[in-house]
Design an enzyme around this catalytic site. Structure first.
Site, PDB file in Angstrom:
ATOM      1  N   ASP A   1       0.814  -1.213   0.000  1.00  0.00           N
ATOM      2  CA  ASP A   1       0.000   0.000   0.000  1.00  0.00           C
ATOM      3  C   ASP A   1       0.847   1.263   0.000  1.00  0.00           C
ATOM      4  O   ASP A   1       0.302   2.362  -0.027  1.00  0.00           O
ATOM      5  CB  ASP A   1      -0.950   0.002   1.203  1.00  0.00           C
ATOM      6  CG  ASP A   1      -2.402   0.183   0.786  1.00  0.00           C
ATOM      7  OD1 ASP A   1      -2.712  -0.124  -0.379  1.00  0.00           O
ATOM      8  OD2 ASP A   1      -3.209   0.639   1.608  1.00  0.00           O
TER       9      ASP A   1
ATOM     10  N   ASP B   1     -10.837  -5.377  11.173  1.00  0.00           N
ATOM     11  CA  ASP B   1     -10.912  -6.804  11.470  1.00  0.00           C
ATOM     12  C   ASP B   1     -12.070  -7.119  12.420  1.00  0.00           C
ATOM     13  O   ASP B   1     -12.896  -7.994  12.150  1.00  0.00           O
ATOM     14  CB  ASP B   1      -9.585  -7.300  12.041  1.00  0.00           C
ATOM     15  CG  ASP B   1      -9.009  -6.364  13.107  1.00  0.00           C
ATOM     16  OD1 ASP B   1      -9.687  -5.393  13.500  1.00  0.00           O
ATOM     17  OD2 ASP B   1      -7.862  -6.583  13.550  1.00  0.00           O
TER      18      ASP B   1
END
Length: 724
Positions: A134, A449
């Site tokens: 990223d 998450d």
């Protein structure tokens, strides 16, 4: 199709916890007695007594949640040796490794994680490893290219000699040298492999030097005109297992999604959704594993063990994802006790949280499938998917295959799908779709998450837990000090974002299929941040009482003192016994207790502030990457590191307030209200001892003068208010 053999692939184990239950109930009873005592004595005491009651009420509620959460612990015992009987041909798995910053997350770290995956004990023709960069770093790409060549030597070596730890930087430690009893051939190969790895490490280390010494030509030319947040999509197939060799090197694909300044990127959740789409086009494995760049494979059988749970469940509904505990090789006590303390209990309810790494997923669940759709997976039409998934016909076709559970051959040439992969990795692809809302990794929180796992549980899915010995994956803990604070502050902020959102587990229980006790388990973590307020208040009360000549504790000769001492002593003795039982020292226990107090009053406090400011629209949350490294041991081991972050102001202020209060007592300028308050004040200073030392140390181990000045001003203001 699996062979219907009645031999189970796993069994559920219910550990006896009679002793634990007895301790839990006893502590709960003592806390209730304390609260009743406080209530009956409120009229005879002042504001300090009332504040203590409020704090203890919070601690009691928190303990009720803990007791309910861990009342029925459960574990899974897989039998990987039986897997071949059930399924002669193992199912494919796509593996995702995420990294975002080549400085905070050194490339050699990512390389070791990738190498451990490429050499894992699973058919290489059933694996594909996707690395999400990223940060769009040529350094990461270069390192992976170099690692690919080493992997061709490393994977066969590991399989030939059944190497257990397949991350080279851990395997080639001094204590792992082959003994004199080892065969000469092994000793020679071991030495050769170590030399090759050292050369690889040197090349990567040299490439990290500034300015970047590698010419941006050839394969690296695509990085010549890129910026961190402004670059096109880059998808490169670094290695293809074209021959389909079971003992070869799995596919390795590099992915850097497109980023533009005016487009939202959704942090790690956005990167994971891109990986899901790219892998869906290239390999479309029914199962996926995601790992952080620092979590290497520590148990070579983990893929087979996870498949035992995935394939051996009576219904797919019982196993949406398999979570392995997140543990660290350099500070194993940091997370192990949480797994032992609460983790096993959640497994016995609706399953563990999704922890963001070390987790095996069913692709169809990530694609938004509901449990009641499992038996009717063909009802989803292409038109519905076209509306929800985006405008890539190739991806829609692959998604339909995944949702219907169609068995397709694992591709030997994923590069054939490169053009389509570039499309689904663009930053505009998700416009008008349900990515991050109805399926994929969920958007709306810094802890994608927990939010993603909660969304799955609310639909009625269960999750599994795989905790083998040795541990499945190991990572490196963030260094003590600033890195820990960044991570913990991000967690506290993200968890509170979920609490204040439509995804609140209470709503999930009332309107969804989240079980009540599972709701309590989620509330336990979502409310971590609020604990900071009560911890800070309770830690300040002894100094406040000394300065105001008041009491928040009963007199030593008062029988009521036992209501305070008994649960305090019993709780700490119990946690100490848990540490010793799991193989840790008394010192490790004490460090853990101190860090729990420090983190609560620093990082979690600022996490609450961040979440509230975001909620009222005064601030925008920024994702901060946690610093990582190959090891946190060395000169910094056992020492707390500071920087000029404002997160350290709160505890520094508490320390200065207590020092002023105790100083007044010792100098005789302030009467001592009671011995209990005096000893509590001393205990607080001992519990945050790194900050006491930091006042007198210099360099990174000392609290910066700027922080001390701010804290001193706040401490003096607090003392002034106490004197009014």
């Amino acid at each position: 199709m699996a062979n219907p053999i009645p031999v189970p692939l796993f069994e559920k184990v219910f550990p006896k916890n009679t002793y634990q239950r007895a301790i839990d109930v006893t502590i709960l009873f003592l806390l209730f007695c304390l609260l009743i005592y406080r209530l009956l004595s409120l009229n005879n005491h002042g504001v300090a007594w009332f504040l203590a009651f409020i704090c203890e009420l919070w601690f009691a509620i928190n303990w009720v949640i803990i007791v309910c959460t861990r009342w029925t612990p459960m574990l899974y015992k897989p039998f990987p040796q039986r897997l071949q009987q059930w399924m002669p041909e193992l199912p494919p798995v796509d593996v995702f490794v995420t990294t975002a910053d080549p400085v905070l997350e050194p490339p050699i770290l990512t390389v070791n994680t990738v190498l451990s995956l490429l050499a894992v004990d699973y058919p290489a023709n059933k694996l594909a490893c996707y690395v999400s960069d990223d940060g769009c770093s040529p350094l990461i790409f270069y390192s992976l290219v170099e690692a690919t060549q080493f992997a061709k030597l490393w994977a066969p070596f590991c399989r030939k000699y059944n190497v257990q730890v397949r991350a080279p930087f851990r395997y080639f430690l001094d204590e792992s040298k082959p003994s004199s009893a080892s065969s000469r051939a092994f000793q020679q190969e071991w030495k050769y492999m170590k030399e090759e790895y050292e050369q690889l490490s040197r090349r990567i280390e040299n490439a990290t030097q500034q300015p970047f010494p590698i010419a941006l030509t050839g394969e690296l030319a695509v990085f010549s005109d890129t910026e961190l947040r402004n670059h096109p999509t880059i998808v490169k197939v670094l290695w293809e297992n074209k021959e389909g060799l079971t003992d070869g090197v799995p596919h390795l694909i590099y992915v850097s999604r497109e980023k533009r300044p005016k487009n939202p990127h959704y942090y790690k959740a956005g990167a994971m959704n891109v990986l899901t789409r790219v892998s869906g086009l290239m390999t479309n494995a029914p199962f996926m594993l995601n790992l952080d760049c620092d979590m290497f494979v520590n148990n070579t059988e983990i893929f087979r063990q996870a498949m035992c749970l995935m394939l051996g469940s009576n219904s797919e509904k019982d196993c949406a994802f398999i979570q392995c505990p997140q543990l660290f090789y350099d500070r194993p006590q940091d997370m192990l006790l949480l797994q032992e303390y609460v983790g096993k209990g959640i497994v016995g309810i609706q399953g563990p949280y999704y922890a963001g790494t070390g987790c095996f997923h069913r692709r169809k669940v990530i694609y938004g499938l509901w449990p009641d759709e499992v038996k009717n997976q063909g009802k989803l039409s292409d038109n519905a998917l076209l509306k929800e998934c985006g405008n890539s016909k190739e991806f829609i076709t692959s998604a339909v295959h995944a949702l219907k559970g169609k068995k397709v051959d694992f591709p030997r040439n994923p590069s054939k799908s490169l053009e389509a992969a570039l499309q689904v990795a663009s930053c505009s692809y998700e416009y008008g779709t349900a990515w991050g809302k109805k399926f994929g990794w969920m958007y709306g929180s810094l802890v994608e998450d927990i939010l993603t796992g909660l969304t799955i549980h609310i639909k009625g899915w269960r999750s599994g837990y795989c905790s083998p010995d040795p541990p499945a994956f190991l990572g490196c803990a963030p260094p003590n000090g600033p890195a820990v604070m960044v991570q913990q502050k991000r967690w506290a902020t993200g968890l509170l974002e979920i609490f204040f959102s439509k995804h609140n587990p209470i709503i999930g229980t009332l309107k969804g299929k989240l079980q009540f006790r599972q709701c309590l388990a989620y509330m336990y973590v979502l409310l971590w941040g609020f604990r900071s307020i009560f911890e800070l208040c309770y830690a300040t009360l002894p100094a406040y009482c000394i300065l105001t000549n008041s009491n928040f504790l009963p007199k030593v000769q008062d029988p009521g003192i036992y209501f305070i001492v008994a649960p305090f002593v019993m709780y700490h003795l119990y946690t100490l016994s848990e540490f010793i039982r799991t193989g840790f020292s008394v010192y490790s226990w004490w460090v853990g207790q101190c860090m729990a107090r420090i983190v609560a009053m620093t990082a979690w406090l600022f996490g609450v502030i961040n979440a509230i400011l975001e909620l009222i629209g005064l601030s925008e949350i920024v994702f901060e990457i946690t610093e990582k490294g190959l090891s946190t041991s060395g000169d910094d081991e056992g020492k707390f590191v500071f920087d000029e972050s404002p997160v350290f102001v709160s505890v520094t202020t508490v320390v200065l307030v207590h020092l002023i209060a105790l100083g007044n007592c010792l100098l005789g300028s302030q009467p001592l209200p009671g011995l209990a308050e005096f000893f509590c004040s001393v205990f607080v200073l001992v519990a945050v001892w790194p900050f006491v030392e930091g006042l007198f140390r210099k360099g990174k181990y000392g609290i910066p003068l700027n922080t001390i000045f701010k804290s001193a001003a706040l401490a003096l203001f607090f003392v002034y208010l106490c004197k009014l």
